[in-house]
Scaffold this motif. Structure first.
Motif, PDB file in Angstrom:
ATOM      1  N   GLY A   1      21.119   7.551   9.142  1.00  9.44           N
ATOM      2  CA  GLY A   1      20.970   7.704   7.698  1.00  9.44           C
ATOM      3  C   GLY A   1      20.671   6.375   7.021  1.00  9.44           C
ATOM      4  N   VAL A   2      21.380   5.341   7.434  1.00  7.80           N
ATOM      5  CA  VAL A   2      21.150   4.010   6.875  1.00  7.80           C
ATOM      6  C   VAL A   2      19.749   3.524   7.241  1.00  7.80           C
ATOM      7  N   PHE A   3      19.347   3.792   8.484  1.00  2.00           N
ATOM      8  CA  PHE A   3      18.012   3.375   8.929  1.00  2.00           C
ATOM      9  C   PHE A   3      16.923   4.078   8.121  1.00  2.00           C
ATOM     10  N   GLU A   4      17.092   5.365   7.845  1.00  2.86           N
ATOM     11  CA  GLU A   4      16.119   6.109   7.035  1.00  2.86           C
ATOM     12  C   GLU A   4      16.030   5.526   5.625  1.00  2.86           C
ATOM     13  N   LYS A   5      17.183   5.179   5.045  1.00  2.00           N
ATOM     14  CA  LYS A   5      17.181   4.565   3.720  1.00  2.00           C
ATOM     15  C   LYS A   5      16.481   3.212   3.750  1.00  2.00           C
ATOM     16  N   LEU A   6      16.697   2.457   4.815  1.00  2.00           N
ATOM     17  CA  LEU A   6      16.026   1.168   4.968  1.00  2.00           C
ATOM     18  C   LEU A   6      14.512   1.356   5.027  1.00  2.00           C
ATOM     19  N   LYS A   7      14.054   2.332   5.827  1.00  2.00           N
ATOM     20  CA  LYS A   7      12.616   2.588   5.931  1.00  2.00           C
ATOM     21  C   LYS A   7      12.032   3.018   4.595  1.00  2.00           C
ATOM     22  N   ASP A   8      12.765   3.885   3.862  1.00  2.00           N
ATOM     23  CA  ASP A   8      12.289   4.327   2.550  1.00  2.00           C
ATOM     24  C   ASP A   8      12.167   3.149   1.579  1.00  2.00           C
ATOM     25  N   SER A   9      13.167   2.281   1.582  1.00  2.00           N
ATOM     26  CA  SER A   9      13.138   1.099   0.709  1.00  2.00           C
ATOM     27  C   SER A   9      11.987   0.181   1.091  1.00  2.00           C
ATOM     28  N   GLN A  10      11.785   0.011   2.393  1.00  2.00           N
ATOM     29  CA  GLN A  10      10.698  -0.844   2.870  1.00  2.00           C
ATOM     30  C   GLN A  10       9.341  -0.264   2.486  1.00  2.00           C
ATOM     31  N   ASP A  11       9.200   1.058   2.582  1.00  2.00           N
ATOM     32  CA  ASP A  11       7.956   1.719   2.171  1.00  2.00           C
ATOM     33  C   ASP A  11       7.694   1.515   0.678  1.00  2.00           C
ATOM     34  N   GLU A  12       8.732   1.645  -0.137  1.00  2.00           N
ATOM     35  CA  GLU A  12       8.576   1.461  -1.580  1.00  2.00           C
ATOM     36  C   GLU A  12       8.189   0.016  -1.898  1.00  2.00           C
ATOM     37  N   LEU A  13       8.831  -0.936  -1.225  1.00  2.00           N
ATOM     38  CA  LEU A  13       8.508  -2.343  -1.426  1.00  2.00           C
ATOM     39  C   LEU A  13       7.068  -2.633  -1.018  1.00  2.00           C
ATOM     40  N   SER A  14       6.635  -2.099   0.106  1.00  2.00           N
ATOM     41  CA  SER A  14       5.256  -2.299   0.563  1.00  2.00           C
ATOM     42  C   SER A  14       4.266  -1.715  -0.431  1.00  2.00           C
ATOM     43  N   SER A  15       4.578  -0.542  -0.949  1.00  2.00           N
ATOM     44  CA  SER A  15       3.698   0.104  -1.921  1.00  2.00           C
ATOM     45  C   SER A  15       3.576  -0.745  -3.187  1.00  2.00           C
ATOM     46  N   MET A  16       4.686  -1.279  -3.655  1.00  2.00           N
ATOM     47  CA  MET A  16       4.660  -2.129  -4.849  1.00  2.00           C
ATOM     48  C   MET A  16       3.841  -3.391  -4.595  1.00  2.00           C
ATOM     49  N   ASN A  17       4.026  -3.989  -3.425  1.00  2.00           N
ATOM     50  CA  ASN A  17       3.271  -5.203  -3.086  1.00  2.00           C
ATOM     51  C   ASN A  17       1.781  -4.922  -2.986  1.00  2.00           C
ATOM     52  N   GLU A  18       1.412  -3.795  -2.390  1.00  2.00           N
ATOM     53  CA  GLU A  18       0.002  -3.428  -2.290  1.00  2.00           C
ATOM     54  C   GLU A  18      -0.596  -3.200  -3.672  1.00  2.00           C
ATOM     55  N   ARG A  19       0.142  -2.515  -4.539  1.00  2.00           N
ATOM     56  CA  ARG A  19      -0.334  -2.275  -5.898  1.00  2.00           C
ATOM     57  C   ARG A  19      -0.531  -3.593  -6.643  1.00  2.00           C
ATOM     58  N   ASP A  20       0.461  -4.474  -6.560  1.00  2.00           N
ATOM     59  CA  ASP A  20       0.371  -5.760  -7.251  1.00  2.00           C
ATOM     60  C   ASP A  20      -0.784  -6.599  -6.716  1.00  2.00           C
ATOM     61  N   SER A  21      -0.992  -6.577  -5.404  1.00  2.00           N
ATOM     62  CA  SER A  21      -2.110  -7.317  -4.814  1.00  2.00           C
ATOM     63  C   SER A  21      -3.444  -6.753  -5.284  1.00  2.00           C
ATOM     64  N   PHE A  22      -3.537  -5.439  -5.373  1.00  2.00           N
ATOM     65  CA  PHE A  22      -4.762  -4.803  -5.873  1.00  2.00           C
ATOM     66  C   PHE A  22      -5.042  -5.240  -7.308  1.00  2.00           C
ATOM     67  N   VAL A  23      -4.031  -5.185  -8.157  1.00  2.00           N
ATOM     68  CA  VAL A  23      -4.201  -5.551  -9.562  1.00  2.00           C
ATOM     69  C   VAL A  23      -4.608  -7.016  -9.684  1.00  2.00           C
ATOM     70  N   LEU A  24      -3.924  -7.895  -8.966  1.00  2.00           N
ATOM     71  CA  LEU A  24      -4.271  -9.317  -9.021  1.00  2.00           C
ATOM     72  C   LEU A  24      -5.684  -9.566  -8.522  1.00  2.00           C
ATOM     73  N   GLY A  25      -6.074  -8.908  -7.441  1.00  2.00           N
ATOM     74  CA  GLY A  25      -7.426  -9.060  -6.903  1.00  2.00           C
ATOM     75  C   GLY A  25      -8.476  -8.535  -7.867  1.00  2.00           C
ATOM     76  N   PHE A  26      -8.185  -7.411  -8.495  1.00  6.29           N
ATOM     77  CA  PHE A  26      -9.128  -6.843  -9.463  1.00  6.29           C
ATOM     78  C   PHE A  26      -9.298  -7.788 -10.648  1.00  6.29           C
ATOM     79  N   ARG A  27      -8.199  -8.313 -11.137  1.00  8.37           N
ATOM     80  CA  ARG A  27      -8.271  -9.255 -12.260  1.00  8.37           C
ATOM     81  C   ARG A  27      -9.047 -10.510 -11.885  1.00  8.37           C
ATOM     82  N   LEU A  28      -8.824 -11.008 -10.682  1.00  9.40           N
ATOM     83  CA  LEU A  28      -9.555 -12.186 -10.231  1.00  9.40           C
ATOM     84  C   LEU A  28     -11.050 -11.886 -10.166  1.00  9.40           C
TER      85      LEU A  28
END
Length: 95
Positions: free
Chosen positions: A49-76
């Protein structure tokens, strides 16, 4: 159809991409899946259960980082275009 029309109709999904077989990404995805399969039998139900929560949190963090990188790249890219067009005779840009 022009790119803005494609975007309007939802035909452009910048967050989606195909995984090329035998690419480094494909190999890493297989390795992650294999390691998860190997780890699962070693964990207690609580640890799973803890491992699943860790994976979910990691997925959310990765998604946020990808979104932020996209926005920064688009602005550049937009800044590049503004600079390129700065000295051009374009009616909608004051210069």
């Amino acid at each position: 159809m022009k790119i803005l029309e494609e975007f309007w109709y939802g035909n452009i999904q910048p967050n989606e991409r195909d995984v090329v077989p035998n690419s480094r990404l494909a190999k890493l995805l297989k390795l992650v899946a294999k390691n998860e399969e190997n780890l699962a039998p070693m964990l207690s139900e609580d640890a799973k259960g803890v491992f699943e929560k860790l994976k979910d949190s990691q997925d959310e963090l990765s998604s946020m980082n990808e979104r932020d990188s996209f926005v920064l790249g688009f602005r550049l890219g937009a800044r590049f275009m503004l600079e390129v067009m700065e000295d051009m005779d374009v009616p909608f840009i004051d210069g």
